[in-house]
Design an enzyme around this catalytic site. Structure first.
Site, PDB file in Angstrom:
ATOM      1  N   SER A  40      17.007  33.249 134.442  1.00 17.38           N
ATOM      2  CA  SER A  40      16.476  33.063 135.795  1.00 17.38           C
ATOM      3  C   SER A  40      16.311  34.361 136.582  1.00 17.38           C
ATOM      4  CB  SER A  40      17.355  32.095 136.584  1.00 17.38           C
ATOM      5  OG  SER A  40      18.607  32.674 136.868  1.00 17.38           O
ATOM      6  N   LYS A  83      21.691  34.903 141.506  1.00 19.48           N
ATOM      7  CA  LYS A  83      20.436  34.662 142.230  1.00 19.48           C
ATOM      8  C   LYS A  83      20.203  35.780 143.239  1.00 19.48           C
ATOM      9  CE  LYS A  83      20.031  30.760 140.148  1.00 19.48           C
ATOM     10  NZ  LYS A  83      19.165  30.732 138.995  1.00 19.48           N
TER      11      LYS A  83
END
Length: 175
Positions: A40, A83
Site C-alpha cells: 500500500s 499510511k
C-alpha cells in the site's frame, strides 16, 4: 578461575546491564521498529522494508500532512498499517476523479510519482474530520486499505511517526 578472568566477566556483565538499561527504555517508550508487509505504500516503501517510528507519546501534536505513520485500532483487527497523513483535524476531505481535495482545494502530492498510476480513480464524498481525527491514505491508492474504507483515524490510533527506513541498507533514508 583466576582473578583476571573474574574481573573480565564482571566488566562484560556491567556493560551488558548498562546497554540493556539504555536500549530497553528507548525501545519501549521512544522508538518502534516495523516491517512493511503490504504494497500500500509502494513506491515509497516496499514489502520487506524495515522502518523506525518515533512513538506518538514522543511526537505529541507533531503530526503533519505528508507524514508517514503507523496506525492501528479497532478497524485493523490488531494489525498495524503504514499510511500517509492526508487530512488534519477540522478539515474536509473529498476525492474527485482520483484527485484529493482539502477544504475544496486540490492537494498537491509531491510524494506520489507523476504519471505512474498511483492516484486512485475513485470518488469520495466529503468527510469532515473531527477535532481528534486524521485521514490517512496509502501511496499506492489502488492497493491500499485506508481511510477510504475504514474512515478517519484518531490520534490514539496513530502509534508512531515513521522517521527512518533502515532496511534494505542501500535504501536507508529519513522521512
Amino acid at each position: 578461575m583466576s582473578r583476571k578472568v573474574v574481573n573480565e566477566l564482571f566488566q562484560w556483565l556491567v556493560a551488558l546491564v548498562l546497554a540493556a538499561a539504555i536500549v530497553i527504555p528507548i525501545r519501549v517508550y521512544v522508538l518502534q521498529p516495523y516491517r512493511v508487509y503490504m504494497t500500500s505504500m509502494v513506491p515509497t516503501l516496499e514489502p520487506g522494508d524495515i522502518v523506525i517510528g518515533l512513538k506518538s507519546t514522543i511526537v505529541g501534536n507533531g503530526i503533519e500532512r505528508g507524514d508517514i505513520v503507523i496506525v492501528g485500532g479497532a478497524f485493523s483487527n490488531g494489525e498495524l498499517y503504514v499510511k500517509r497523513v492526508i487530512g488534519l483535524p477540522g478539515e474536509t476531505i473529498s476525492i474527485n476523479d482520483g484527485e484529493v481535495y482539502i477544504n475544496g482545494q486540490k492537494l498537491e502530492e509531491p510524494w506520489l510519482p507523476a504519471d505512474e498510476g498511483f492516484n486512485s480513480s475513485g470518488e469520495l464524498s466529503e468527510v469532515k474530520l473531527g477535532e481528534n481525527q486524521y485521514f490517512v491514505l496509502g501511496d499506492n491508492r489502488f492497493a491500499s486499505r485506508d481511510s477510504r474504507s475504514f474512515g478517519p483515524v484518531t490520534k490514539q490510533d496513530i502509534k508512531a511517526k515513521v522517521v527512518l527506513r533502515i532496511f534494505p541498507l542501500d535504501k536507508i533514508r529519513s522521512f
